[in-house]
Design a protein around this motif. Structure first.
Motif, mmCIF file in Angstrom:
data_model
loop_
_atom_site.group_PDB
_atom_site.id
_atom_site.type_symbol
_atom_site.label_atom_id
_atom_site.label_comp_id
_atom_site.label_asym_id
_atom_site.label_seq_id
_atom_site.Cartn_x
_atom_site.Cartn_y
_atom_site.Cartn_z
ATOM 1 N N LEU A 1 0.833 -1.209 0.000
ATOM 2 C CA LEU A 1 0.000 0.000 0.000
ATOM 3 C C LEU A 1 0.869 1.261 0.000
ATOM 4 O O LEU A 1 0.644 2.187 -0.786
ATOM 5 C CB LEU A 1 -0.926 0.000 1.215
ATOM 6 N N THR A 2 1.844 1.309 0.892
ATOM 7 C CA THR A 2 2.677 2.507 0.962
ATOM 8 C C THR A 2 3.697 2.557 -0.176
ATOM 9 O O THR A 2 4.165 3.630 -0.541
ATOM 10 C CB THR A 2 3.401 2.572 2.315
ATOM 11 N N ALA A 3 4.016 1.387 -0.763
ATOM 12 C CA ALA A 3 4.968 1.356 -1.877
ATOM 13 C C ALA A 3 4.484 2.168 -3.068
ATOM 14 O O ALA A 3 5.290 2.732 -3.822
ATOM 15 C CB ALA A 3 5.219 -0.093 -2.306
ATOM 16 N N ASP A 4 3.176 2.255 -3.251
ATOM 17 C CA ASP A 4 2.623 2.947 -4.419
ATOM 18 C C ASP A 4 2.965 4.432 -4.424
ATOM 19 O O ASP A 4 2.999 5.062 -5.487
ATOM 20 C CB ASP A 4 1.103 2.761 -4.458
ATOM 21 N N ILE A 5 3.222 5.007 -3.267
ATOM 22 C CA ILE A 5 3.630 6.414 -3.215
ATOM 23 C C ILE A 5 4.918 6.606 -4.000
ATOM 24 O O ILE A 5 5.088 7.606 -4.715
ATOM 25 C CB ILE A 5 3.813 6.865 -1.748
ATOM 26 N N GLY A 6 5.820 5.648 -3.898
ATOM 27 C CA GLY A 6 7.079 5.721 -4.637
ATOM 28 C C GLY A 6 6.921 5.400 -6.102
ATOM 29 O O GLY A 6 7.455 6.106 -6.968
ATOM 30 N N THR A 7 6.182 4.329 -6.439
ATOM 31 C CA THR A 7 6.049 3.948 -7.841
ATOM 32 C C THR A 7 5.208 4.948 -8.630
ATOM 33 O O THR A 7 5.448 5.168 -9.813
ATOM 34 C CB THR A 7 5.438 2.538 -7.967
ATOM 35 N N GLU A 8 4.227 5.564 -7.987
ATOM 36 C CA GLU A 8 3.362 6.519 -8.682
ATOM 37 C C GLU A 8 3.994 7.897 -8.788
ATOM 38 O O GLU A 8 4.034 8.498 -9.868
ATOM 39 C CB GLU A 8 2.012 6.633 -7.960
ATOM 40 N N HIS A 9 4.519 8.425 -7.701
ATOM 41 C CA HIS A 9 4.969 9.824 -7.673
ATOM 42 C C HIS A 9 6.485 9.998 -7.563
ATOM 43 O O HIS A 9 6.992 11.102 -7.798
ATOM 44 C CB HIS A 9 4.283 10.572 -6.529
#
Length: 499
Positions: free
Chosen positions: A84-92
Motif C-alpha cells: 500500500l505505501t509502496a505505491d507512493i514511490g512507484t506513482e509519484h
C-alpha cells in the motif's frame, strides 16, 4: 539550453525544502527491476537480530514448525501492508519524509519522519555491533587480537562508503550477497541440526517450558518491520515501472516478489535457524555456536555471512532511510552523502548494544508509534486524496501543505494520540496504532482542517497523478515543477547523487 540540460542544472538547486536526493525520481531514473528488488529484500531480511525472534518463540514453548509458520504469516501481513505505501514511490517518485509533508505539513513532517530516521540509525548501530562481534571473534582467531570497537568502526565505515555510492551500488551488492546468504544459511541449518542430533534432540518435536503466546510472537514480528512498512517509498521510487500503468497490480508488480515472497520466506528461514540454534545449544546466535568449533574454510564462510548480511541490510533498510530524513530536516546544509554519514554517527551514539538487550521492548514501542504513521499515510493517500498528490506543493514553502505555520495539527494529534494508545496497550500495539491513527486523522481532517485548507487534488482534479498517466514529476529550477513524458528529455537520464 536543452530541456535535459535544464533538468540537470535544476537537480543541484537547494532551498529550505529542496535538495537533489529528495526530489521526485523520473521514470528513466528508476534502475531496479523485479529480480533486483527481490534480492534487496533477501539481503534486508537476513540480519543476526532475526535469529533471536525464532529462538524466543522456541524458548517460549512454541514448536519450531509453528514458530516458522507464525513468522512467515506475520511477514506476509506486513509485506502486504508495504504494498500500500509502496505505491507512493512507484506513482509519484517521492521519498517518505517528503510525502509526510502532505499529512503533517512542511514543518510538521520533521517530528514523525525523524522518529523513523532515528530508529533506522539505531538499527544501523545494532547490526553493525552484531557484525563487529562476529568479526572480532574471527579476528581473534586469525590475528590473536581482540577489539570489537575497532571492528565496529571499520565495518561501519565500509557500509557508509558503499551507501554513499547510491542505489545502483546497493542493488549490485544485493545481487552478489543474496545468493551467497541463502547458500550459507542452508549450510548453517544442517550444521545446527547435526549438533542437535548428536545430543539426541529432534528439532521438530522439541518443546521448551516457556509460555509465549503465538499472538505475542506475531506482533513482535510485525513490529520488526514496522519501520520499513512506512518508508518503503524510499526504495520503490527507484523501481522500474512501465509508463501509463494505471492498475495497482501492473504498476507495482515489481514490488510483489520482494514484499510477498523474498521477505516472508527469508525471514521465516532465518528465524527458524535461530530456533534450531536454541534447541541444539541454548544459544540463539548460530554465528557464535558454529564459530566456537569452526576453523579454516568454515570460519571464512561465517565471515562472509556476517559481512554480507549486515551490510546488505544496513545499506537499504537503515542508512538510506535515515539519511533522507536528515536531508529533509535541513536541505540547505545536508546532502545525501552527509546524511548517510550522520546516520552512522547517530547510530553509534545511541549505544546499540544496550538496545539489543531489550530488543522486544524496543520493537513494541517502534511498532506503536511508527505504524500509527502508517495508518495516517494510508488514510491520507488512498481515502482523502485518491492517490492524487500535488507534488509541486510539497516543495513550496507557501503552498497548500503549509497549513498553520507549516504544521497540520490533524496529522500530529492523530499520530501522538494513536501512538500513545498503542504504546499503552503495547501487547497489541500494531492492532491499535494503525487503525486509530487512520480514523483520528480522517475525522480531524474532514471536521477541522479541510474547511480552512482546501486540497485541490481531493476534488478529483486532473494533473495530480504521474506514472499512471505516463509522466514524471520534474523539477525545472526556481521552485517550478512540470510533468514530463520519458521521451521529452530525448532519452537522457538526468544524473542524481543517490543513483
Amino acid at each position: 539550453m536543452t530541456l535535459a540540460d535544464q533538468l540537470r542544472r535544476a537537480e543541484h538547486d537547494r532551498s529550505a525544502l529542496i535538495e537533489e536526493s529528495i526530489l521526485p525520481t523520473h521514470l528513466n531514473q528508476r534502475p531496479i527491476g523485479m529480480i533486483g528488488y527481490g534480492w534487496i529484500w533477501v539481503g534486508i531480511a537476513v540480519i543476526i537480530a532475526t535469529y533471536s525472534l525464532g529462538a524466543a518463540g522456541v524458548g517460549g514453548g512454541v514448536p519450531l514448525a509453528t514458530v516458522i509458520l507464525t513468522i512467515f504469516a506475520a511477514n506476509l501481513t506486513i509485506g502486504a501492508f508495504m504494498l500500500l505505501t509502496a505505491d507512493i514511490g512507484t506513482e509519484h517518485g517521492v521519498p517518505f519524509a517528503v510525502y509526510l509533508r502532505a499529512p503533517f505539513g512542511i514543518h510538521g513532517t520533521h517530528l514523525p519522519s525523524l522518529s523513523r530516521g532515528l530508529v533506522a540509525a539505531m538499527w544501523f548501530g545494532i547490526q553493525t555491533y552484531l557484525g563487529a562481534l562476529a568479526l572480532n571473534g574471527i579476528g581473534e582467531y586469525v590475528l590473536g587480537v581482540s577489539n570489537w570497537f575497532v571492528w565496529y568502526l571499520l565495518f561501519g565505515l565500509l557500509q557508509i562508503a558503499s551507501t554513499m555510492a547510491g542505489i545502483r551500488s546497493v542493488e549490485r551488492l544485493a545481487a552478489l550477497a543474496a545468493p551467497a546468504i541463502i547458500a550459507i544459511s542452508v549450510w548453517m541449518y544442517f550444521s545446527l541440526e547435526g549438533i542437535a542430533e548428536t545430543k539426541g534432540l529432534n528439532i521438530w518435536t522439541f518443546r521448551a517450558e516457556g509460555q509465549m503466546s503465538l499472538l505475542a510472537l506475531f506482533i513482535a514480528n510485525l513490529g520488526f518491520w514496522s519501520t520499513m512498512a512506512i518508508d518503503i517509498p524510499n526504495l520503490t521510487r527507484f523501481i522500474a515501472v512501465k509508463p501509463g500503468a494505471r492498475g495497482f497490480l501492473s504498476r507495482n508488480r515489481a514490488v510483489f516478489l520482494g514484499q510477498l515472497v523474498a521477505l516472508p520466506v527469508t525471514q521465516a528461514l532465518v528465524a527458524g535457524i535461530g530456533g534450531v540454534s536454541f534447541i541444539a545449544t541454548g544459544n540463539w546466535n548460530p554465528i557464535e555456536v558454529i564459530q566456537g568449533d569452526a576453523q579454516g574454510l568454515s570460519l571464512l564462510t561465517l565471515l562472509l555471512l556476517v559481512v554480507l548480511a549486515q551490510w546488505s541490510t544496513n545499506n537499504s533498510a537503515n542508512l538510506i532511510p535515515a539519511a533522507l530524513t536528515f536531508v529533509n530536516l535541513a536541505p540547505r546544509r545536508i546532502d545525501y552523502r552527509i546524511g548517510v554519514a550522520l546516520a552512522g554517527v547517530v547510530g553509534t551514539l545511541c549505544f546499540p548494544w544496550e538496545i539489543l538487550n531489550n530488543l522486544f521492548t524496543f520493537l513494541g514501542y517502534c511498532g506503536a508509534f511508527l505504524l500509527s504513521i502508517g495508518g495516517i499515510m494510508v488514510a491520507d493517500y488512498y481515502v482523502l486524496r485518491g492517490r492524487r498528490l500535488n507534488v509541486p506543493a510539497l516543495y513550496d514553502p507557501q503552498g497548500q501543505y503549509r497549513y498553520a505555520s507549516g504544521f497540520n495539527l490533524a496529522g500530529l494529534v492523530a499520530w501522538i494520540v494513536a501512538g500513545a494508545a498503542a504504546a499503552w496497550w503495547s501487547d497489541y500495539s500494531v492492532f491499535v496504532g494503525f487503525p486509530l491513527g487512520a480514523l483520528l486523522y480522517l475525522a480531524l481532517m474532514k471536521l477541522v482542517v479541510l474547511p480552512r485548507h482546501p486540497q485541490p487534488e481531493m476534488a478529483g482534479a486532473e494533473g495530480y497523478l504521474a506514472t499512471s498517466e505516463g509522466v514524471s514529476w520534474a523539477y525545472l529550477g526556481g521552485g517550478q515543477f512540470t510533468r514530463l513524458r520519458p521521451g521529452e528529455t530525448a532519452g537522457a537520464v538526468v544524473p542524481r547523487e543517490d543513483l
